[in-house]
Write a protein that holds these residues in place. Structure first.
Motif, PDB file in Angstrom:
ATOM      1  N   VAL A   1      12.824   4.568  -7.261  1.00 57.08           N
ATOM      2  CA  VAL A   1      13.288   3.289  -6.532  1.00 57.08           C
ATOM      3  C   VAL A   1      13.487   3.581  -5.031  1.00 57.08           C
ATOM      4  O   VAL A   1      13.876   4.504  -4.398  1.00 57.08           O
ATOM      5  CB  VAL A   1      14.564   2.708  -7.304  1.00 57.08           C
ATOM      6  N   VAL A   2      12.868   2.578  -4.415  1.00 54.90           N
ATOM      7  CA  VAL A   2      13.065   2.471  -3.010  1.00 54.90           C
ATOM      8  C   VAL A   2      14.593   2.491  -2.535  1.00 54.90           C
ATOM      9  O   VAL A   2      15.223   1.412  -2.800  1.00 54.90           O
ATOM     10  CB  VAL A   2      12.095   1.449  -2.061  1.00 54.90           C
TER      11      VAL A   2
ATOM     12  N   TRP B   1       0.845  -1.260  -0.051  1.00 57.65           N
ATOM     13  CA  TRP B   1      -0.006   0.140  -0.083  1.00 57.65           C
ATOM     14  C   TRP B   1       0.738   1.366   0.152  1.00 57.65           C
ATOM     15  O   TRP B   1       0.597   2.236  -0.799  1.00 57.65           O
ATOM     16  CB  TRP B   1      -0.868   0.037   1.176  1.00 57.65           C
ATOM     17  N   VAL B   2       1.957   1.211   0.759  1.00 57.25           N
ATOM     18  CA  VAL B   2       2.707   2.138   0.452  1.00 57.25           C
ATOM     19  C   VAL B   2       3.349   2.766  -0.692  1.00 57.25           C
ATOM     20  O   VAL B   2       3.340   3.751  -1.185  1.00 57.25           O
ATOM     21  CB  VAL B   2       4.094   2.207   1.751  1.00 57.25           C
TER      22      VAL B   2
ATOM     23  N   HIS C   1      18.957  13.633  -5.060  1.00 59.59           N
ATOM     24  CA  HIS C   1      18.077  12.690  -5.627  1.00 59.59           C
ATOM     25  C   HIS C   1      17.365  12.018  -4.913  1.00 59.59           C
ATOM     26  O   HIS C   1      16.810  11.117  -5.383  1.00 59.59           O
ATOM     27  CB  HIS C   1      19.204  11.862  -6.371  1.00 59.59           C
ATOM     28  N   ILE C   2      17.152  12.240  -3.325  1.00 56.91           N
ATOM     29  CA  ILE C   2      16.554  11.495  -2.436  1.00 56.91           C
ATOM     30  C   ILE C   2      15.290  12.231  -2.056  1.00 56.91           C
ATOM     31  O   ILE C   2      15.319  13.453  -1.416  1.00 56.91           O
ATOM     32  CB  ILE C   2      17.523  11.064  -1.267  1.00 56.91           C
ATOM     33  N   SER C   3      14.113  11.550  -1.898  1.00 56.39           N
ATOM     34  CA  SER C   3      12.840  12.162  -1.592  1.00 56.39           C
ATOM     35  C   SER C   3      12.626  11.181  -0.318  1.00 56.39           C
ATOM     36  O   SER C   3      12.426   9.993  -0.281  1.00 56.39           O
ATOM     37  CB  SER C   3      11.827  11.945  -2.655  1.00 56.39           C
TER      38      SER C   3
ATOM     39  N   ARG D   1      12.513   6.370   1.982  1.00 56.53           N
ATOM     40  CA  ARG D   1      13.326   7.137   1.174  1.00 56.53           C
ATOM     41  C   ARG D   1      13.143   6.691  -0.325  1.00 56.53           C
ATOM     42  O   ARG D   1      13.484   5.446  -0.350  1.00 56.53           O
ATOM     43  CB  ARG D   1      14.779   7.304   1.881  1.00 56.53           C
ATOM     44  N   TRP D   2      13.174   7.339  -1.224  1.00 59.02           N
ATOM     45  CA  TRP D   2      13.066   7.063  -2.621  1.00 59.02           C
ATOM     46  C   TRP D   2      14.099   7.695  -3.400  1.00 59.02           C
ATOM     47  O   TRP D   2      14.301   9.083  -3.152  1.00 59.02           O
ATOM     48  CB  TRP D   2      11.796   7.594  -3.279  1.00 59.02           C
ATOM     49  N   ALA D   3      14.890   7.143  -4.209  1.00 61.39           N
ATOM     50  CA  ALA D   3      16.020   7.944  -5.182  1.00 61.39           C
ATOM     51  C   ALA D   3      15.371   8.037  -6.636  1.00 61.39           C
ATOM     52  O   ALA D   3      14.483   7.328  -7.115  1.00 61.39           O
ATOM     53  CB  ALA D   3      17.107   6.922  -5.419  1.00 61.39           C
TER      54      ALA D   3
END
Length: 129
Positions: A54-55, A30-31, A84-86, A107-109
């Motif tokens: 990507v995670v 779901w995340v 580049h990280i969210s 954290r997503w790149a």
């Protein structure tokens, strides 16, 4: 206030584990689902084709259990960007009680889809969130 996105989830039999509550793996799915839905809602088709996420890591806090038939409100927003990280937050609350069930911090790149390499998040994209 950051741009947020919500949707409703009704817990069904296939979400339940042997302890009769929502399986941990279902929350991870779901995340990912709500994060992608928010991305596709906010950005244009051209931007979505140019970049993918990507995670890098997940941190999940389980505060309470959700059970068969519960209705959850899932809400997500981007907490911050660092090159580049969210960092994205997803919260799941019981619709009836408002009680926080699960809080996830992922954290997503950002990846350039053409060369599959990390890229700094463009300011105009960060501004949308």
């Amino acid at each position: 206030m950051p741009s947020s996105f919500k949707y409703t989830i009704t817990v069904v039999d296939s979400d339940i584990d042997e302890l009769n509550h929502v399986n941990n793996i279902r929350y991870l799915q779901w995340v990912q689902d709500i994060s992608k839905a928010h991305w596709y809602k906010v950005v244009s088709d051209e931007v979505a084709a140019q970049y993918v996420w990507v995670v890098v890591s997940h941190f999940i806090e389980y505060k309470a259990s959700a059970v068969l038939g519960d209705t959850l409100i899932a809400e997500t927003y981007v907490e911050d960007f660092n090159r580049h990280i969210s960092t994205r937050i997803v919260e799941f609350k019981n619709e009836t009680t408002g009680k926080l069930i699960v809080k996830a911090k992922t954290r997503w790149a950002m990846i350039n889809n053409s060369n599959k390499r990390p890229i700094a998040v463009p300011r105009e994209i960060a501004a949308l969130f």
